[in-house]
Enzyme design. Structure first.
Site, short mmCIF file in Angstrom:
data_model
loop_
_atom_site.label_atom_id
_atom_site.label_comp_id
_atom_site.label_asym_id
_atom_site.label_seq_id
_atom_site.Cartn_x
_atom_site.Cartn_y
_atom_site.Cartn_z
N ASP A 35 0.91 -1.18 0.15
CA ASP A 35 0.20 0.24 0.08
C ASP A 35 1.10 1.44 0.04
O ASP A 35 1.74 1.24 0.54
CB ASP A 35 -0.80 0.06 1.19
CG ASP A 35 -2.04 0.84 1.03
OD1 ASP A 35 -3.38 0.41 0.93
OD2 ASP A 35 -1.87 2.18 1.11
N ILE A 36 0.63 2.10 -0.91
CA ILE A 36 1.38 3.44 -1.07
C ILE A 36 1.20 4.27 0.18
O ILE A 36 2.09 5.18 0.69
CB ILE A 36 0.86 4.22 -2.12
CG1 ILE A 36 1.86 4.91 -2.62
CG2 ILE A 36 -0.51 5.12 -1.70
CD1 ILE A 36 1.60 5.80 -3.97
N ASN A 91 -12.87 -3.33 2.59
CA ASN A 91 -13.72 -2.14 2.86
C ASN A 91 -14.68 -2.32 1.59
O ASN A 91 -14.40 -2.52 0.49
CB ASN A 91 -13.03 -0.73 2.62
CG ASN A 91 -12.14 -0.58 4.06
OD1 ASN A 91 -12.54 -0.90 5.02
ND2 ASN A 91 -10.91 -0.10 3.77
N GLY A 97 -15.81 2.86 3.73
CA GLY A 97 -14.71 3.33 3.53
C GLY A 97 -13.97 3.05 2.30
O GLY A 97 -12.59 3.31 2.22
N GLN A 98 -14.57 2.53 1.33
CA GLN A 98 -13.96 1.72 0.00
C GLN A 98 -13.45 3.12 -0.78
O GLN A 98 -14.26 4.05 -0.94
CB GLN A 98 -14.74 0.98 -0.63
CG GLN A 98 -13.98 0.36 -2.00
CD GLN A 98 -14.84 -0.56 -2.76
OE1 GLN A 98 -16.21 -0.71 -2.41
NE2 GLN A 98 -14.34 -1.06 -3.66
N HIS A 104 -10.40 -5.24 -3.47
CA HIS A 104 -9.14 -5.60 -2.92
C HIS A 104 -9.14 -5.84 -1.34
O HIS A 104 -9.89 -5.39 -0.60
CB HIS A 104 -8.13 -4.23 -3.05
CG HIS A 104 -8.76 -3.02 -2.52
ND1 HIS A 104 -9.54 -2.42 -3.27
CD2 HIS A 104 -8.44 -2.25 -1.48
CE1 HIS A 104 -9.98 -1.39 -2.43
NE2 HIS A 104 -9.20 -1.18 -1.42
N LEU A 105 -8.26 -6.76 -0.88
CA LEU A 105 -8.10 -7.18 0.41
C LEU A 105 -6.84 -6.66 1.09
O LEU A 105 -5.85 -6.62 0.51
CB LEU A 105 -8.23 -8.67 0.64
CG LEU A 105 -8.08 -9.40 1.98
CD1 LEU A 105 -9.06 -10.51 2.23
CD2 LEU A 105 -6.69 -9.56 2.57
N HIS A 106 -7.00 -5.86 2.26
CA HIS A 106 -5.87 -5.25 2.83
C HIS A 106 -5.26 -6.36 3.89
O HIS A 106 -6.16 -6.87 4.70
CB HIS A 106 -6.13 -3.88 3.81
CG HIS A 106 -6.87 -2.82 3.14
ND1 HIS A 106 -6.20 -1.61 2.88
CD2 HIS A 106 -7.93 -2.67 2.59
CE1 HIS A 106 -6.70 -0.87 2.45
NE2 HIS A 106 -8.05 -1.56 2.25
P1 5GP Z 1 -9.58 1.42 0.28
O1 5GP Z 1 -9.80 2.54 0.88
O2 5GP Z 1 -10.42 1.35 -1.12
O3 5GP Z 1 -9.97 0.16 1.07
O4 5GP Z 1 -8.22 1.24 0.01
C1 5GP Z 1 -7.29 1.63 -1.11
C2 5GP Z 1 -5.89 1.65 -0.78
O5 5GP Z 1 -5.30 1.92 -1.78
C3 5GP Z 1 -5.61 2.95 0.16
O6 5GP Z 1 -5.07 2.01 1.53
C4 5GP Z 1 -4.71 3.55 -0.57
O7 5GP Z 1 -3.41 3.91 0.22
C5 5GP Z 1 -4.10 2.79 -1.66
N1 5GP Z 1 -3.87 3.28 -2.95
C6 5GP Z 1 -4.41 4.24 -3.47
N2 5GP Z 1 -3.63 4.32 -4.60
C7 5GP Z 1 -2.52 3.74 -4.71
C8 5GP Z 1 -1.52 3.60 -5.79
O8 5GP Z 1 -1.39 4.39 -6.72
N3 5GP Z 1 -0.61 2.69 -5.18
C9 5GP Z 1 -0.52 1.96 -4.20
N4 5GP Z 1 0.46 0.88 -4.06
N5 5GP Z 1 -1.48 2.13 -3.22
C10 5GP Z 1 -2.56 2.96 -3.79
#
Ligand code: 5GP
Ligand code: ZN
Length: 118
Positions: A35-36, A91, A97-98, A104-106
């Site tokens: 994750d970035i 999420n 909070g998506q 995707h799974l964290h």
């Molecule tokens: P969500 O909030 O949809 O559950 O998770 C999205 C995740 O994607 C966030 O934790 C965010 O930091 C990550 N993310 C968003 N854009 C990028 C990207 O360009 N590269 C990477 N590696 N992670 C990203």
């Protein structure tokens, strides 16, 4: 913040390699990368190669794929030495909070995870 979907999907671009990522694992069904904006010492995203916008859009035919992303999380957790435990999170939608509309799974670990997450 909400990212665009379909052809402009940021995770589809990461899978295709047009946006760079720190790859952790890949097979026919999933792509995993760091994750970035990490929220824990280990924070890996496991994304389906098939574009499914959220769990709400996953169908009966995707049941095996959903199991596979969880099993992949366990495999990567073991490889990252998360023997003390870890957390897996999906999420879904605005209230969930998506922010990226590609399933995707964290995988989070390497510190004490709090509950409830807030
Ligand atoms: P969500 O909030 O949809 O559950 O998770 C999205 C995740 O994607 C966030 O934790 C965010 O930091 C990550 N993310 C968003 N854009 C990028 C990207 O360009 N590269 C990477 N590696 N992670 C990203
Ligand atoms: Zn996508």
């Amino acid at each position: 913040m909400r990212y665009s979907v379909g052809m402009d999907c940021i995770f589809c671009k990461i899978i295709a390699g047009t946006i760079p990522s720190q790859k952790v694992y890949e097979d026919e069904q999933v792509y995993a990368f760091a994750d970035i904006d990490p929220r824990a010492p280990v924070h890996i995203l496991i994304v389906t190669k098939k574009h499914i916008s959220s769990l709400l859009e996953a169908g009966e035919a995707d049941t095996g794929l959903l199991g596979h992303i969880q099993a992949t999380a366990v495999k990567l957790a073991r490889e990252k030495g998360l023997a003390q435990g870890f957390r897996t999170v999906i999420n879904t939608g605005a209230d969930g909070g998506q922010t990226v509309s590609h399933l995707h799974l964290h995988l989070l670990g390497g510190r004490q995870m709090h509950w409830p997450p807030g």
